[in-house]
Motif scaffolding. Structure first.
Motif, PDB file in Angstrom:
ATOM      1  N   ILE A  37       0.873  -1.172   0.000  1.00 50.35           N
ATOM      2  CA  ILE A  37       0.000   0.000   0.000  1.00 50.35           C
ATOM      3  C   ILE A  37       0.911   1.223   0.000  1.00 50.35           C
ATOM      4  CG2 ILE A  37      -1.714   1.317   1.306  1.00 50.35           C
ATOM      5  CD1 ILE A  37      -2.676  -1.475   2.372  1.00 50.35           C
ATOM      6  N   LEU A  69      -8.567  -3.388   2.101  1.00 48.89           N
ATOM      7  CA  LEU A  69      -8.614  -3.081   0.677  1.00 48.89           C
ATOM      8  C   LEU A  69     -10.071  -3.013   0.254  1.00 48.89           C
ATOM      9  CD1 LEU A  69      -5.759  -5.455  -0.489  1.00 48.89           C
ATOM     10  CD2 LEU A  69      -5.658  -2.979  -0.172  1.00 48.89           C
ATOM     11  N   PRO A  72     -11.819  -1.512  -6.747  1.00 47.51           N
ATOM     12  CA  PRO A  72     -10.779  -1.192  -7.733  1.00 47.51           C
ATOM     13  C   PRO A  72     -10.998   0.203  -8.296  1.00 47.51           C
ATOM     14  CG  PRO A  72     -12.359  -2.742  -8.662  1.00 47.51           C
ATOM     15  CD  PRO A  72     -12.753  -2.522  -7.227  1.00 47.51           C
ATOM     16  N   SER A  74      -8.704   3.448 -10.921  1.00 46.16           N
ATOM     17  CA  SER A  74      -7.578   3.714 -11.823  1.00 46.16           C
ATOM     18  C   SER A  74      -7.188   5.178 -11.724  1.00 46.16           C
ATOM     19  CB  SER A  74      -7.945   3.359 -13.263  1.00 46.16           C
ATOM     20  OG  SER A  74      -8.951   4.229 -13.747  1.00 46.16           O
ATOM     21  N   PHE A  81      -5.604  -0.028  -9.708  1.00 43.30           N
ATOM     22  CA  PHE A  81      -5.285  -0.238  -8.297  1.00 43.30           C
ATOM     23  C   PHE A  81      -6.490  -0.715  -7.517  1.00 43.30           C
ATOM     24  CE2 PHE A  81      -6.585   4.231  -8.668  1.00 43.30           C
ATOM     25  CZ  PHE A  81      -7.552   4.334  -7.677  1.00 43.30           C
ATOM     26  N   LEU A  82      -6.225  -1.166  -6.287  1.00 43.37           N
ATOM     27  CA  LEU A  82      -7.267  -1.391  -5.291  1.00 43.37           C
ATOM     28  C   LEU A  82      -7.193  -0.235  -4.311  1.00 43.37           C
ATOM     29  CD1 LEU A  82      -6.940  -5.200  -4.471  1.00 43.37           C
ATOM     30  CD2 LEU A  82      -8.733  -4.061  -5.798  1.00 43.37           C
ATOM     31  N   SER A  83      -8.328   0.333  -3.989  1.00 46.64           N
ATOM     32  CA  SER A  83      -8.370   1.413  -3.002  1.00 46.64           C
ATOM     33  C   SER A  83      -8.171   0.834  -1.608  1.00 46.64           C
ATOM     34  CB  SER A  83      -9.722   2.129  -3.047  1.00 46.64           C
ATOM     35  OG  SER A  83      -9.894   2.776  -4.280  1.00 46.64           O
ATOM     36  N   HIS A 118      -4.153   9.441  -2.594  1.00 48.17           N
ATOM     37  CA  HIS A 118      -5.183   8.408  -2.560  1.00 48.17           C
ATOM     38  C   HIS A 118      -4.501   7.093  -2.182  1.00 48.17           C
ATOM     39  CE1 HIS A 118      -9.023   6.578  -3.762  1.00 48.17           C
ATOM     40  NE2 HIS A 118      -8.276   5.574  -4.176  1.00 48.17           N
ATOM     41  N   HIS A 120      -3.533   3.439  -1.967  1.00 47.78           N
ATOM     42  CA  HIS A 120      -3.863   2.418  -2.953  1.00 47.78           C
ATOM     43  C   HIS A 120      -2.811   1.313  -2.992  1.00 47.78           C
ATOM     44  CE1 HIS A 120      -0.974   4.971  -5.016  1.00 47.78           C
ATOM     45  NE2 HIS A 120      -0.714   3.937  -5.806  1.00 47.78           N
ATOM     46  N   THR A 122      -1.208  -0.845  -6.073  1.00 47.46           N
ATOM     47  CA  THR A 122      -1.140  -0.881  -7.540  1.00 47.46           C
ATOM     48  C   THR A 122      -1.222  -2.316  -8.050  1.00 47.46           C
ATOM     49  OG1 THR A 122       0.194   1.126  -7.564  1.00 47.46           O
ATOM     50  CG2 THR A 122       0.247  -0.231  -9.542  1.00 47.46           C
TER      51      THR A 122
END
Length: 130
Positions: A37, A69, A72, A74, A81-83, A118, A120, A122
């Motif tokens: 992360i 997590l 998803p 971008s 990415f996953l937020s 943000h 995230h 990747t």
């Protein structure tokens, strides 16, 4: 060498994310960085490592916290990415690290830091071919 600051994942999550990334033969991101992360991007993290003591001190003053997590997303068409689920602690850690490193305003803007940050994880990154 480029540096960033990230939070490592538990082994089982790391393995699952790496396997997901490997499903695409042209996604070489696992060769570049293990799943993590992102907390602080490259801006201000120079090869002379003068910033490292400040990072260690800053991290030692933070209490541990939980992350999750979520959906998803971008960054344009170049990064998938996953937020990270809403968590004020990771935002506070990011802010403290930026304050400790003191990158220029130009670097803050270039790397989308502070209010533009943000959290995230990747999954894929098109510009570097990973």
């Amino acid at each position: 060498m480029n540096y960033f600051i990230g939070i490592s994942l538990p082994h089982d999550y790391k393995r699952k994310i790496a396997a997901f990334r490997d499903r695409w033969s042209n996604n070489r991101i696992n060769d570049v960085a293990e799943p993590h992360i992102t907390v602080k991007a490259q801006g201000g993290l120079t090869a002379d490592l003068h910033w490292l003591a400040n990072v260690r001190q800053t991290c030692s003053l933070m209490q541990g916290f939980q992350l999750s997590l979520s959906e998803p997303g971008s960054f344009g068409s170049s990064v998938a990415f996953l937020s990270v689920g809403t968590n004020k602690d990771v935002l506070e850690l990011h802010k403290r690290l930026v304050d400790a490193i003191s990158p220029s305003q130009e670097l803050l803007d270039d790397y989308f830091e502070m209010d533009k940050y943000h959290p995230h994880l990747t999954l894929g990154h098109k510009p570097t071919g990973v």
